[in-house]
Design a protein around this motif. Structure first.
Motif, PDB file in Angstrom:
ATOM      1  N   ASP A 273      17.442  42.313  44.285  1.00  0.00           N
ATOM      2  CA  ASP A 273      18.762  42.686  43.789  1.00  0.00           C
ATOM      3  C   ASP A 273      18.655  43.918  42.896  1.00  0.00           C
ATOM      4  N   GLU A 274      19.746  44.314  42.263  1.00  0.00           N
ATOM      5  CA  GLU A 274      19.754  45.549  41.471  1.00  0.00           C
ATOM      6  C   GLU A 274      18.835  45.476  40.260  1.00  0.00           C
ATOM      7  N   ASP A 275      18.572  44.267  39.792  1.00  0.00           N
ATOM      8  CA  ASP A 275      17.652  44.108  38.660  1.00  0.00           C
ATOM      9  C   ASP A 275      16.202  43.996  39.097  1.00  0.00           C
ATOM     10  N   GLY A 276      15.971  44.082  40.388  1.00  0.00           N
ATOM     11  CA  GLY A 276      14.601  44.017  40.898  1.00  0.00           C
ATOM     12  C   GLY A 276      14.121  42.629  41.233  1.00  0.00           C
ATOM     13  N   TYR A 277      14.938  41.589  40.955  1.00  0.00           N
ATOM     14  CA  TYR A 277      14.534  40.221  41.268  1.00  0.00           C
ATOM     15  C   TYR A 277      14.525  40.015  42.776  1.00  0.00           C
ATOM     16  N   LEU A 278      13.511  39.318  43.270  1.00  0.00           N
ATOM     17  CA  LEU A 278      13.398  39.085  44.700  1.00  0.00           C
ATOM     18  C   LEU A 278      14.478  38.127  45.162  1.00  0.00           C
ATOM     19  N   CYS A 279      15.074  38.434  46.287  1.00  0.00           N
ATOM     20  CA  CYS A 279      16.094  37.559  46.857  1.00  0.00           C
ATOM     21  C   CYS A 279      15.414  36.338  47.477  1.00  0.00           C
ATOM     22  N   THR A 280      15.951  35.160  47.185  1.00  0.00           N
ATOM     23  CA  THR A 280      15.361  33.934  47.705  1.00  0.00           C
ATOM     24  C   THR A 280      15.589  33.838  49.204  1.00  0.00           C
ATOM     25  N   ARG A 281      14.580  33.285  49.869  1.00  0.00           N
ATOM     26  CA  ARG A 281      14.667  33.135  51.322  1.00  0.00           C
ATOM     27  C   ARG A 281      13.817  31.942  51.721  1.00  0.00           C
ATOM     28  N   GLU A 282      14.345  31.063  52.548  1.00  0.00           N
ATOM     29  CA  GLU A 282      13.577  29.932  53.026  1.00  0.00           C
ATOM     30  C   GLU A 282      12.691  30.375  54.185  1.00  0.00           C
ATOM     31  N   GLY A 283      11.548  29.728  54.276  1.00  0.00           N
ATOM     32  CA  GLY A 283      10.641  30.032  55.379  1.00  0.00           C
ATOM     33  C   GLY A 283       9.866  31.319  55.144  1.00  0.00           C
ATOM     34  N   LEU A 284       9.604  32.048  56.211  1.00  0.00           N
ATOM     35  CA  LEU A 284       8.776  33.255  56.130  1.00  0.00           C
ATOM     36  C   LEU A 284       9.473  34.337  55.316  1.00  0.00           C
ATOM     37  N   LEU A 285       8.705  35.000  54.436  1.00  0.00           N
ATOM     38  CA  LEU A 285       9.272  36.082  53.620  1.00  0.00           C
ATOM     39  C   LEU A 285       9.252  37.411  54.362  1.00  0.00           C
ATOM     40  N   TYR A 286       8.268  37.614  55.211  1.00  0.00           N
ATOM     41  CA  TYR A 286       8.098  38.916  55.866  1.00  0.00           C
ATOM     42  C   TYR A 286       8.583  38.809  57.309  1.00  0.00           C
ATOM     43  N   VAL A 287       9.874  39.089  57.487  1.00  0.00           N
ATOM     44  CA  VAL A 287      10.508  39.045  58.797  1.00  0.00           C
ATOM     45  C   VAL A 287      11.305  40.328  58.989  1.00  0.00           C
ATOM     46  N   GLY A 288      11.100  41.020  60.106  1.00  0.00           N
ATOM     47  CA  GLY A 288      11.784  42.284  60.360  1.00  0.00           C
ATOM     48  C   GLY A 288      10.971  43.451  59.831  1.00  0.00           C
ATOM     49  N   GLN A 289      10.899  44.525  60.597  1.00  0.00           N
ATOM     50  CA  GLN A 289      10.015  45.634  60.238  1.00  0.00           C
ATOM     51  C   GLN A 289      10.417  46.320  58.943  1.00  0.00           C
ATOM     52  N   ALA A 290      11.670  46.711  58.797  1.00  0.00           N
ATOM     53  CA  ALA A 290      12.088  47.447  57.600  1.00  0.00           C
ATOM     54  C   ALA A 290      12.011  46.577  56.345  1.00  0.00           C
ATOM     55  N   PRO A 291      12.561  45.357  56.350  1.00  0.00           N
ATOM     56  CA  PRO A 291      12.443  44.518  55.165  1.00  0.00           C
ATOM     57  C   PRO A 291      10.991  44.206  54.806  1.00  0.00           C
ATOM     58  N   SER A 292      10.175  43.939  55.812  1.00  0.00           N
ATOM     59  CA  SER A 292       8.766  43.597  55.552  1.00  0.00           C
ATOM     60  C   SER A 292       8.026  44.778  54.936  1.00  0.00           C
ATOM     61  N   HIS A 293       8.233  45.970  55.510  1.00  0.00           N
ATOM     62  CA  HIS A 293       7.546  47.150  54.994  1.00  0.00           C
ATOM     63  C   HIS A 293       7.974  47.453  53.561  1.00  0.00           C
ATOM     64  N   SER A 294       9.272  47.366  53.284  1.00  0.00           N
ATOM     65  CA  SER A 294       9.757  47.686  51.937  1.00  0.00           C
ATOM     66  C   SER A 294       9.295  46.640  50.931  1.00  0.00           C
ATOM     67  N   LEU A 295       9.269  45.352  51.330  1.00  0.00           N
ATOM     68  CA  LEU A 295       8.814  44.299  50.414  1.00  0.00           C
ATOM     69  C   LEU A 295       7.330  44.462  50.108  1.00  0.00           C
ATOM     70  N   HIS A 296       6.536  44.761  51.128  1.00  0.00           N
ATOM     71  CA  HIS A 296       5.089  44.938  50.911  1.00  0.00           C
ATOM     72  C   HIS A 296       4.828  46.111  49.970  1.00  0.00           C
ATOM     73  N   ARG A 297       5.525  47.216  50.171  1.00  0.00           N
ATOM     74  CA  ARG A 297       5.319  48.383  49.318  1.00  0.00           C
ATOM     75  C   ARG A 297       5.761  48.085  47.876  1.00  0.00           C
ATOM     76  N   TYR A 298       6.893  47.433  47.739  1.00  0.00           N
ATOM     77  CA  TYR A 298       7.427  47.067  46.417  1.00  0.00           C
ATOM     78  C   TYR A 298       6.449  46.161  45.681  1.00  0.00           C
ATOM     79  N   MET A 299       5.926  45.136  46.355  1.00  0.00           N
ATOM     80  CA  MET A 299       5.012  44.197  45.706  1.00  0.00           C
ATOM     81  C   MET A 299       3.660  44.838  45.402  1.00  0.00           C
ATOM     82  N   SER A 300       3.181  45.704  46.287  1.00  0.00           N
ATOM     83  CA  SER A 300       1.911  46.383  46.027  1.00  0.00           C
ATOM     84  C   SER A 300       2.002  47.215  44.757  1.00  0.00           C
TER      85      SER A 300
END
Length: 392
Positions: free
Chosen positions: A198-225
């Motif tokens: 979200d705008e404060d940087g908190y991760l959006c909750t999601r059930e099941g797999l976190l890394y689904v879809g190319q764009a969301p997965s790539h952006s989440l991995h880069r953000y967390m790294s």
């Protein structure tokens, strides 16, 4: 770090690491040396100031835990020249005769040359004064505290290494606690656009797999790294991959410490609790040290992470927060931890080639892997006997 008790006992009594190693290789022990006449000890290469310490007539030995920690904090090299080719000696900044002080603050690791300078004078002044020595020691120990995290992240950036897992909640908590503004991280804007935070940087909750879809997965991995890197910039991380020795590890590490351990891990599925989490138990056992943790495989950063790297037995690097250290009746030292991140292995991190001097100085022994990982866990291991060591 030498795991040999003879060498440690001799160094605690003022013998340099090179001579201690030679004496041990020649089958001398402290007990045998203490039976010799002073003339024989001098023939063996001991100095006149060290002979009384060996014979029990000089200052008492440096306590083992203090000796180990001092050497470890200085990476077994001289804090002045940092030349790993030279044997080292643990020196009292203010002499024992004056201070009666064996505390780490009064001890410095020096090579033979700078140890000589600390005891010699030029124009009636010490060549290496106590004040200069304290400054050199402080500067080197500060540098050392940054070597491990820098090497871990440099290897990831430059050597095609991959983070296979993040403990997203715990990494975010650490980043927040150390004052990282996650909205200023590289990758935040892309993560926001792709709906992973979200705008404060908190991760959006999601059930099941976190890394689904190319764009969301790539952006989440880069953000967390980048979040992990920023958090570790404010923390002390120790690479203890070569220090899994039950006789010294509980001196070097305490609960709450952040450590990196690379080696062979065994991953075992845990029974489902109905929550949808894919819980896994990770273990590494070597030199009668057992590291254990649990994590949710759904937080694996890719399909290959979840279906290959976080299954079975693999050589990986794990960033851990130590929760408990405890010995069992068989003498095994159990380290229960929270895993913060898991990455692919790189030889330089396992063997600490970025600190090649440790090997050149001959002070690191070879670890002994426990027998066949697949068969080394007894039936009792799977019944929850160690579950009080596991924290997600």
């Amino acid at each position: 770090m030498t795991r040999n008790p003879v060498e440690r006992a001799l160094m605690a009594r003022g013998i340099d690491s090179g001579l201690a190693r030679r004496l041990r290789e020649e089958k001398w022990t402290l007990a045998k040396l203490q039976l010799q006449r002073p003339e024989k000890l001098l023939e063996l290469g001991l100095s006149e100031s060290v002979v009384p310490k060996i014979l029990g007539k000089g200052r008492p030995p440096i306590p083992l835990d203090v000796l180990i920690k001092t050497l470890y904090d200085n990476r077994w090299v001289c804090c002045v020249c940092r030349n790993a080719e030279r044997p080292v000696i643990v020196h009292h900044i203010k002499s024992w005769a004056e201070s009666r002080d064996h505390s780490p603050a009064n001890l410095a690791v020096l090579c033979s040359i700078h140890h000589g300078e600390a005891h010699s004078t030029h124009a009636l002044e010490l060549t290496l004064t106590a004040d200069r020595l304290k400054a050199e020691k402080a500067a080197w120990e500060q540098d050392v505290s940054r070597l491990d995290p820098l090497a871990i992240f440099k290897a990831t950036q430059l050597m095609s290494c991959q983070w296979w897992y993040f403990n997203h909640l715990r990494v975010f908590e650490i980043a927040e606690n150390v004052g990282v503004d996650v909205t200023q991280l590289q990758g935040y804007q892309a993560a926001l656009r792709n709906g992973v935070c979200d705008e404060d940087g908190y991760l959006c909750t999601r059930e099941g797999l976190l890394y689904v879809g190319q764009a969301p997965s790539h952006s989440l991995h880069r953000y967390m790294s980048n979040m992990l890197r920023a958090a570790m910039d404010h923390a002390c991380v120790r690479n203890i991959s070569d220090d899994l020795d039950r006789s010294t590890l509980d001196i070097l590490v305490t609960p709450g410490d952040l450590v990196f351990v690379q080696g062979s891990y065994h991953f075992t599925d845990m029974p489902s609790d109905g929550s949808g989490a894919d819980m896994v138990r990770g273990r590494r056992r070597v030199n009668k040290v057992e590291i254990t943790f649990v994590f949710d495989r759904n937080e694996g950063t890719s399909g290959s992470a979840r279906t290959e790297w976080l299954l079975g037995v693999h050589t990986l690097g794990c960033l851990l927060r130590v929760n408990k250290l405890q010995r069992d009746l068989n003498g095994v030292l159990h380290l229960g931890a929270t895993v913060l991140a898991i990455r692919s292995a790189h030889e330089e991190l396992k063997s600490r080639m970025y600190e090649i001097g440790l090997y050149q100085s001959g002070l690191i022994g070879h670890e002994v892997e426990d027998d066949d990982l697949e068969g080394s866990w007894s039936d009792n291991d799977e019944d929850g006997r160690h579950d009080d060591f596991l924290y997600s």
